[in-house]
Design a protein around this motif. Structure first.
Motif, PDB file in Angstrom:
ATOM      1  N   ALA A   1      49.739   7.917  64.320  1.00 10.35           N
ATOM      2  CA  ALA A   1      49.358   8.587  65.564  1.00 10.35           C
ATOM      3  C   ALA A   1      48.645   7.634  66.509  1.00 10.35           C
ATOM      4  O   ALA A   1      48.839   7.699  67.731  1.00 10.35           O
ATOM      5  N   ILE A   2      47.835   6.732  65.967  1.00  6.71           N
ATOM      6  CA  ILE A   2      47.176   5.727  66.815  1.00  6.71           C
ATOM      7  C   ILE A   2      48.234   4.901  67.537  1.00  6.71           C
ATOM      8  O   ILE A   2      48.092   4.572  68.723  1.00  6.71           O
ATOM      9  N   ALA A   3      49.328   4.585  66.842  1.00  4.16           N
ATOM     10  CA  ALA A   3      50.412   3.801  67.445  1.00  4.16           C
ATOM     11  C   ALA A   3      51.104   4.568  68.556  1.00  4.16           C
ATOM     12  O   ALA A   3      51.730   3.958  69.439  1.00  4.16           O
ATOM     13  N   CYS A   4      51.020   5.881  68.533  1.00  3.61           N
ATOM     14  CA  CYS A   4      51.724   6.723  69.510  1.00  3.61           C
ATOM     15  C   CYS A   4      50.814   7.263  70.614  1.00  3.61           C
ATOM     16  O   CYS A   4      51.302   7.910  71.547  1.00  3.61           O
ATOM     17  N   THR A   5      49.519   7.051  70.501  1.00  3.02           N
ATOM     18  CA  THR A   5      48.585   7.601  71.488  1.00  3.02           C
ATOM     19  C   THR A   5      48.814   6.964  72.850  1.00  3.02           C
ATOM     20  O   THR A   5      49.181   5.795  72.959  1.00  3.02           O
ATOM     21  N   ARG A   6      48.572   7.742  73.893  1.00  3.28           N
ATOM     22  CA  ARG A   6      48.937   7.328  75.250  1.00  3.28           C
ATOM     23  C   ARG A   6      48.280   6.021  75.682  1.00  3.28           C
ATOM     24  O   ARG A   6      48.907   5.191  76.315  1.00  3.28           O
ATOM     25  N   ARG A   7      47.011   5.827  75.334  1.00  5.60           N
ATOM     26  CA  ARG A   7      46.367   4.548  75.635  1.00  5.60           C
ATOM     27  C   ARG A   7      46.102   3.811  74.329  1.00  5.60           C
ATOM     28  O   ARG A   7      46.110   4.414  73.246  1.00  5.60           O
TER      29      ARG A   7
ATOM     30  N   VAL B   1      44.215  12.608  64.588  1.00  9.53           N
ATOM     31  CA  VAL B   1      44.123  11.773  65.794  1.00  9.53           C
ATOM     32  C   VAL B   1      44.384  12.603  67.044  1.00  9.53           C
ATOM     33  O   VAL B   1      43.662  12.498  68.042  1.00  9.53           O
ATOM     34  N   VAL B   2      45.417  13.429  67.009  1.00 10.95           N
ATOM     35  CA  VAL B   2      45.752  14.262  68.161  1.00 10.95           C
ATOM     36  C   VAL B   2      44.571  15.145  68.557  1.00 10.95           C
ATOM     37  O   VAL B   2      44.254  15.308  69.743  1.00 10.95           O
ATOM     38  N   GLU B   3      43.887  15.693  67.560  1.00  6.96           N
ATOM     39  CA  GLU B   3      42.767  16.593  67.836  1.00  6.96           C
ATOM     40  C   GLU B   3      41.536  15.842  68.329  1.00  6.96           C
ATOM     41  O   GLU B   3      40.800  16.357  69.177  1.00  6.96           O
ATOM     42  N   ASN B   4      41.304  14.634  67.832  1.00  8.37           N
ATOM     43  CA  ASN B   4      40.095  13.905  68.193  1.00  8.37           C
ATOM     44  C   ASN B   4      40.239  13.064  69.454  1.00  8.37           C
ATOM     45  O   ASN B   4      39.229  12.650  70.031  1.00  8.37           O
ATOM     46  N   TRP B   5      41.462  12.813  69.868  1.00  9.02           N
ATOM     47  CA  TRP B   5      41.707  12.149  71.155  1.00  9.02           C
ATOM     48  C   TRP B   5      42.549  13.095  72.015  1.00  9.02           C
ATOM     49  O   TRP B   5      43.581  12.707  72.556  1.00  9.02           O
ATOM     50  N   ASN B   6      42.087  14.343  72.107  1.00  8.45           N
ATOM     51  CA  ASN B   6      42.914  15.383  72.746  1.00  8.45           C
ATOM     52  C   ASN B   6      43.193  15.109  74.217  1.00  8.45           C
ATOM     53  O   ASN B   6      44.220  15.536  74.726  1.00  8.45           O
ATOM     54  N   GLU B   7      42.309  14.403  74.916  1.00 15.07           N
ATOM     55  CA  GLU B   7      42.571  14.093  76.322  1.00 15.07           C
ATOM     56  C   GLU B   7      43.779  13.181  76.460  1.00 15.07           C
ATOM     57  O   GLU B   7      44.561  13.303  77.404  1.00 15.07           O
ATOM     58  N   GLU B   8      43.919  12.252  75.519  1.00 12.90           N
ATOM     59  CA  GLU B   8      45.044  11.320  75.565  1.00 12.90           C
ATOM     60  C   GLU B   8      46.352  12.007  75.157  1.00 12.90           C
ATOM     61  O   GLU B   8      47.432  11.488  75.426  1.00 12.90           O
ATOM     62  N   TRP B   9      46.233  13.153  74.499  1.00 13.99           N
ATOM     63  CA  TRP B   9      47.405  13.891  74.053  1.00 13.99           C
ATOM     64  C   TRP B   9      47.630  15.150  74.877  1.00 13.99           C
ATOM     65  O   TRP B   9      48.434  16.013  74.502  1.00 13.99           O
TER      66      TRP B   9
ATOM     67  N   ALA C   1      57.988  17.659  69.736  1.00 15.81           N
ATOM     68  CA  ALA C   1      57.730  16.595  68.762  1.00 15.81           C
ATOM     69  C   ALA C   1      56.507  16.926  67.909  1.00 15.81           C
ATOM     70  O   ALA C   1      56.533  16.780  66.673  1.00 15.81           O
ATOM     71  N   LEU C   2      55.442  17.382  68.542  1.00 14.11           N
ATOM     72  CA  LEU C   2      54.240  17.722  67.782  1.00 14.11           C
ATOM     73  C   LEU C   2      54.482  18.900  66.845  1.00 14.11           C
ATOM     74  O   LEU C   2      53.923  18.960  65.746  1.00 14.11           O
ATOM     75  N   ALA C   3      55.327  19.837  67.277  1.00 14.98           N
ATOM     76  CA  ALA C   3      55.634  20.987  66.422  1.00 14.98           C
ATOM     77  C   ALA C   3      56.281  20.536  65.117  1.00 14.98           C
ATOM     78  O   ALA C   3      56.036  21.123  64.048  1.00 14.98           O
ATOM     79  N   CYS C   4      57.101  19.491  65.182  1.00 14.15           N
ATOM     80  CA  CYS C   4      57.750  18.972  63.967  1.00 14.15           C
ATOM     81  C   CYS C   4      56.713  18.428  62.990  1.00 14.15           C
ATOM     82  O   CYS C   4      56.855  18.583  61.764  1.00 14.15           O
ATOM     83  N   ILE C   5      55.672  17.792  63.515  1.00 14.23           N
ATOM     84  CA  ILE C   5      54.637  17.232  62.648  1.00 14.23           C
ATOM     85  C   ILE C   5      53.716  18.330  62.131  1.00 14.23           C
ATOM     86  O   ILE C   5      53.322  18.335  60.956  1.00 14.23           O
ATOM     87  N   VAL C   6      53.390  19.285  62.995  1.00 17.24           N
ATOM     88  CA  VAL C   6      52.562  20.417  62.562  1.00 17.24           C
ATOM     89  C   VAL C   6      53.234  21.169  61.423  1.00 17.24           C
ATOM     90  O   VAL C   6      52.569  21.638  60.489  1.00 17.24           O
ATOM     91  N   ASP C   7      54.559  21.287  61.464  1.00 12.48           N
ATOM     92  CA  ASP C   7      55.295  21.967  60.390  1.00 12.48           C
ATOM     93  C   ASP C   7      54.977  21.352  59.031  1.00 12.48           C
ATOM     94  O   ASP C   7      54.891  22.055  58.019  1.00 12.48           O
TER      95      ASP C   7
ATOM     96  N   TRP D   1      61.761  11.332  63.412  1.00  9.07           N
ATOM     97  CA  TRP D   1      62.356  11.161  64.735  1.00  9.07           C
ATOM     98  C   TRP D   1      61.381  11.611  65.827  1.00  9.07           C
ATOM     99  O   TRP D   1      61.361  11.039  66.928  1.00  9.07           O
ATOM    100  N   ALA D   2      60.564  12.614  65.529  1.00  3.86           N
ATOM    101  CA  ALA D   2      59.569  13.079  66.495  1.00  3.86           C
ATOM    102  C   ALA D   2      58.555  11.987  66.808  1.00  3.86           C
ATOM    103  O   ALA D   2      58.111  11.846  67.959  1.00  3.86           O
ATOM    104  N   VAL D   3      58.197  11.191  65.797  1.00  4.54           N
ATOM    105  CA  VAL D   3      57.260  10.094  66.027  1.00  4.54           C
ATOM    106  C   VAL D   3      57.890   9.048  66.950  1.00  4.54           C
ATOM    107  O   VAL D   3      57.228   8.508  67.849  1.00  4.54           O
ATOM    108  N   TYR D   4      59.168   8.774  66.753  1.00  5.52           N
ATOM    109  CA  TYR D   4      59.874   7.882  67.688  1.00  5.52           C
ATOM    110  C   TYR D   4      59.761   8.426  69.113  1.00  5.52           C
ATOM    111  O   TYR D   4      59.486   7.685  70.062  1.00  5.52           O
ATOM    112  N   ASP D   5      60.003   9.722  69.275  1.00  7.35           N
ATOM    113  CA  ASP D   5      59.960  10.339  70.602  1.00  7.35           C
ATOM    114  C   ASP D   5      58.570  10.229  71.224  1.00  7.35           C
ATOM    115  O   ASP D   5      58.432   9.963  72.424  1.00  7.35           O
ATOM    116  N   LEU D   6      57.542  10.428  70.421  1.00  9.23           N
ATOM    117  CA  LEU D   6      56.171  10.373  70.943  1.00  9.23           C
ATOM    118  C   LEU D   6      55.812   8.961  71.388  1.00  9.23           C
ATOM    119  O   LEU D   6      55.180   8.774  72.433  1.00  9.23           O
ATOM    120  N   ARG D   7      56.189   7.992  70.619  1.00 14.91           N
ATOM    121  CA  ARG D   7      55.926   6.591  70.990  1.00 14.91           C
ATOM    122  C   ARG D   7      56.613   6.257  72.324  1.00 14.91           C
ATOM    123  O   ARG D   7      56.013   5.672  73.220  1.00 14.91           O
TER     124      ARG D   7
END
Length: 266
Positions: free
Chosen positions: A47-53, A157-165, A180-186, A221-227
């Motif tokens: 998730a760190i690799a996929c975070t917006r900043r 990571v998504v929850e703790n850097w929620n502004e970036e997500w 994409a996030l729904a796939c990971i939440v599953d 594949w969802a992680v690819y999409d997020l990156r």
């Protein structure tokens, strides 16, 4: 420019992964029981690799292994600076590998040896291969499903850097993010479907459902999409609200006594 199609050897071999497991267990033995398993760490790094900043090590390390603060120097959980430096060295090697895998546009199948491969474990499958008395000793304990711990690390990571997500304004991009996030939440949920595979031991008792394997593939594949999504959008831009501005012939709001057009509005 010619695209670099070279592929490095795995960043962490079997010995390095065992070293990480031992190191994390050592930290727990020192009293830090909340220290996560490496599978959680791998989800976290994905998730760190996929975070917006870009999240620097000094920011993510205390969140992963500390109290979320960013102290200078040694984190309390580590006994020595060398111990901390070694964990960071191994984690950064894995983080670089994740980024390299996700940025490889040549990958068209998850069967490709260069595809992104989360470090997950079929813990249920491992437990089912234990002798009956050892399985009995674990009765009543919650045994995670395939990739469940990894997905929890990612969503941490998504929850703790929620502004970036936060959802982007573009509707198509926002939908891509949500799907994409729904796939990971599953994957954070238990695998309750009928087990048909054992990924820990090929001939072992069935522990994982086909539905779970399919969901795991979709999550990769969802992680690819997020990156790709966040790289295409770039860092989030702060928009500051300045309030209503005076007209060009109005007195300047700074109190100079001049007209706005002759002062701050010049």
């Amino acid at each position: 420019m010619t695209q670099d199609t070279s592929h490095p050897t795995p960043a962490l071999d079997v010995d390095a992964l065992q070293e990480l497991d031992n190191l994390l267990e050592t930290l727990r033995a020192r009293g830090a029981e909340e220290i996560p398993q490496w599978e959680f760490c791998d989800g976290f790094l994905s998730a760190i690799a996929c975070t917006r900043r870009t999240i620097e090590t000094t920011e993510w390390l205390p969140m992963l292994l500390g109290d979320g603060e960013s102290p200078e120097g040694l984190l309390e959980v580590f006994e020595t600076a060398a111990q901390q430096a070694r964990f960071v060295e191994l984690a950064l090697a894995r983080l670089a590998e994740i980024r390299h895998q996700l940025d490889d546009d040549s990958v068209q199948s998850l069967e490709d040896e260069h595809a992104f491969a989360p470090e997950v474990m079929d813990t249920r499958g491992a437990v089912l291969t234990l002798p009956a008395e050892e399985q009995a000793a674990l009765e009543g304990e919650a045994i995670p499903s395939l990739a469940q711990v990894w997905a929890l690390g990612f969503m941490f990571v998504v929850e703790n850097w929620n502004e970036e997500w936060a959802s982007p304004r573009d509707k198509e991009a926002a939908q891509m993010l949500d799907e994409a996030l729904a796939c990971i939440v599953d994957l954070t949920e238990d695998d309750t479907a009928t087990p048909v595979h054992n990924l820990y031991e090929e001939d072992g008792p069935a522990s994982t459902s086909q539905k779970r394997l399919d969901a795991f593939g979709q999550a990769i594949w969802a992680v690819y999409d997020l990156r790709r999504l966040w790289r295409s959008l770039g860092p989030r831009v702060e928009t500051l609200y300045k309030g209503p501005q005076p007209g060009r012939n109005d007195p300047c709001s700074c109190g100079s006594g001049k007209k706005y057009k002759k002062c701050c509005g010049a």
